[in-house]
Enzyme design. Structure first.
Site, PDB file in Angstrom:
ATOM      1  N   ASP A 163      12.224   3.557   4.871  1.00  7.99           N
ATOM      2  CA  ASP A 163      11.264   3.928   3.827  1.00  7.99           C
ATOM      3  C   ASP A 163      11.560   5.365   3.433  1.00  7.99           C
ATOM      4  OD1 ASP A 163       8.935   3.828   2.144  1.00  7.99           O
ATOM      5  OD2 ASP A 163       7.797   4.862   3.693  1.00  7.99           O
ATOM      6  N   SER A 164      10.894   5.830   2.389  1.00  7.34           N
ATOM      7  CA  SER A 164      11.048   7.219   1.984  1.00  7.34           C
ATOM      8  C   SER A 164      10.457   8.173   3.029  1.00  7.34           C
ATOM      9  CB  SER A 164      10.370   7.459   0.634  1.00  7.34           C
ATOM     10  OG  SER A 164       8.978   7.189   0.726  1.00  7.34           O
ATOM     11  N   CYS A 211       9.675  -0.228   1.443  1.00 10.30           N
ATOM     12  CA  CYS A 211       9.280   0.715   0.400  1.00 10.30           C
ATOM     13  C   CYS A 211       9.292  -0.030  -0.923  1.00 10.30           C
ATOM     14  CB  CYS A 211      10.246   1.886   0.371  1.00 10.30           C
ATOM     15  SG  CYS A 211      10.022   3.033  -1.007  1.00 10.30           S
ATOM     16  N   GLU A 249       2.080  11.546   4.721  1.00 12.49           N
ATOM     17  CA  GLU A 249       3.189  12.354   5.226  1.00 12.49           C
ATOM     18  C   GLU A 249       2.692  13.600   5.953  1.00 12.49           C
ATOM     19  OE1 GLU A 249       6.458  11.622   5.300  1.00 12.49           O
ATOM     20  OE2 GLU A 249       5.915   9.662   4.495  1.00 12.49           O
ATOM     21  N   CYS A 278       2.038   0.295  -2.191  1.00 13.46           N
ATOM     22  CA  CYS A 278       2.939   1.251  -1.543  1.00 13.46           C
ATOM     23  C   CYS A 278       2.741   1.101  -0.042  1.00 13.46           C
ATOM     24  CB  CYS A 278       2.625   2.682  -1.985  1.00 13.46           C
ATOM     25  SG  CYS A 278       3.512   3.957  -1.047  1.00 13.46           S
ATOM     26  N   HIS A 300       2.979   3.156   2.263  1.00 14.99           N
ATOM     27  CA  HIS A 300       2.243   4.264   2.884  1.00 14.99           C
ATOM     28  C   HIS A 300       0.742   3.969   2.970  1.00 14.99           C
ATOM     29  CE1 HIS A 300       5.851   6.716   2.240  1.00 14.99           C
ATOM     30  NE2 HIS A 300       5.294   7.668   2.978  1.00 14.99           N
TER      31      HIS A 300
END
Length: 317
Positions: A40-41, A103, A181, A213, A215
């Site tokens: 993932d990012s 992602c 994050e 998403c 996240h």
């Protein structure tokens, strides 16, 4: 869209197919015992990894978070594709048997390129427009995603294909990625940020909210508190994990111990190797919090350097 899940409660449409045929002797050469790659990012894909380890606990995993370039949702598809191809190469060089693109932005931008480049199966995710359209009773659904994914032609096509008769409101919330994050999963500041981010969607009187998403499931308890009991929040992890099992079974790539145990006989937990392209110390703290156990993280410095080169090329191009 033949890979769309049929279960109306399945939260994400999941795509998977080998980019090159696997040989019948895959088991003989030990490929089934190889690890599964997940990337993932940043930290969002850890929510998918958590679901994968619940569904397939005996499998070994290598996770990559491209924290040096997070979030992908603010970047162009061309740049995302450059970054993702390098991560794919990083994982293939470490002998993975399958890669989960955990992602949404990367799946939309680069899944075809990944399959054309590497001879392993890929599982990717896209927003669950079809199941959300089935679940709504009011005929009104919301989709929150990163800014890039929320306005992508791909998402608009999904809406046209599967929710043509449904009022659908897509909204970019890349600020929620930043919360995850930073490890701000349930603070007063995080709650205020979530309330502000969801206000445009909640003003439309929706009854289903798609987390577009990976996240966002890390913020799920907070999101559910903000939206209230009348809005059903759809998560992605379980559907992706089930699809991964299906692809491994179809390809003869389930780890031997996993085949012997079966789904109802959990055995020894497989190994986990975690990498990131940015600073490993804060990422290790966030990963440990999301997964629920201590995680050691190593830095993939070559990915950080490639990310910088890709960023310069995109600006100069």
């Amino acid at each position: 869209m033949s890979d769309q899940p049929r279960d109306a409660h399945c939260p994400q449409a999941v795509e998977a197919q080998p980019s090159a045929p696997l040989t019948p002797s895959a088991l003989e050469v030990g490929l089934a015992s190889a690890p599964i790659g997940v990337f993932d990012s940043g930290a969002g894909g850890l929510t998918i990894l958590k679901a994968l380890r619940q569904e397939l606990p005996g499998e070994d995993y290598i996770y990559v978070g491209d924290t040096a370039h997070c979030p992908y949702g603010l970047r162009s598809e061309a740049e995302i594709t450059q970054l993702v191809l390098e991560i794919g190469r990083f994982l293939v060089e470490r002998g993975v048997k399958l890669i989960v693109v955990a992602c949404n932005a990367a799946s939309q931008a680069a899944l075809a390129a990944l399959r054309a480049t590497f001879p392993v199966p890929f599982v990717g995710v896209v927003p669950a427009v079809k199941p959300a359209a089935r679940l709504t009773r009011k005929g009104s659904i919301g989709i929150i995603a990163t800014n890039q994914a929320a306005r992508s032609p791909y998402l608009q096509q999904l809406i046209a294909d599967f929710a043509g008769e449904i009022e659908t409101y897509a909204h970019g919330c890349s600020e929620l990625v930043t919360l995850v994050e930073r490890g701000e999963l349930d603070t007063p500041t995080a709650e205020e940020t979530v309330r502000q981010a969801l206000r445009p969607v909640l003003s439309k009187d929706i009854d289903v909210l798609v987390l577009g998403c990976t996240h966002f499931p890390a913020l799920r308890p907070l999101i559910e508190r903000v939206v209230g009991p009348d809005v059903q929040v759809i998560d992605s992890g379980a559907a992706i994990a089930r699809r991964t099992r299906s692809v491994l079974e179809a390809s003869g790539l389930l780890k031997p111990s996993t085949r012997q145990q079966g789904q109802d006989q959990p055995g020894r937990l497989g190994t986990l190797e975690v990498w990131c392209s940015g600073d490993p110390a804060p990422f290790g703290q966030i990963a440990s919090r999301i997964l629920g156990y201590p995680v050691s993280v190593r830095q993939a410095s070559q990915l950080a350097q490639i990310a910088s080169a890709a960023s310069r090329q995109e600006r100069e191009g």
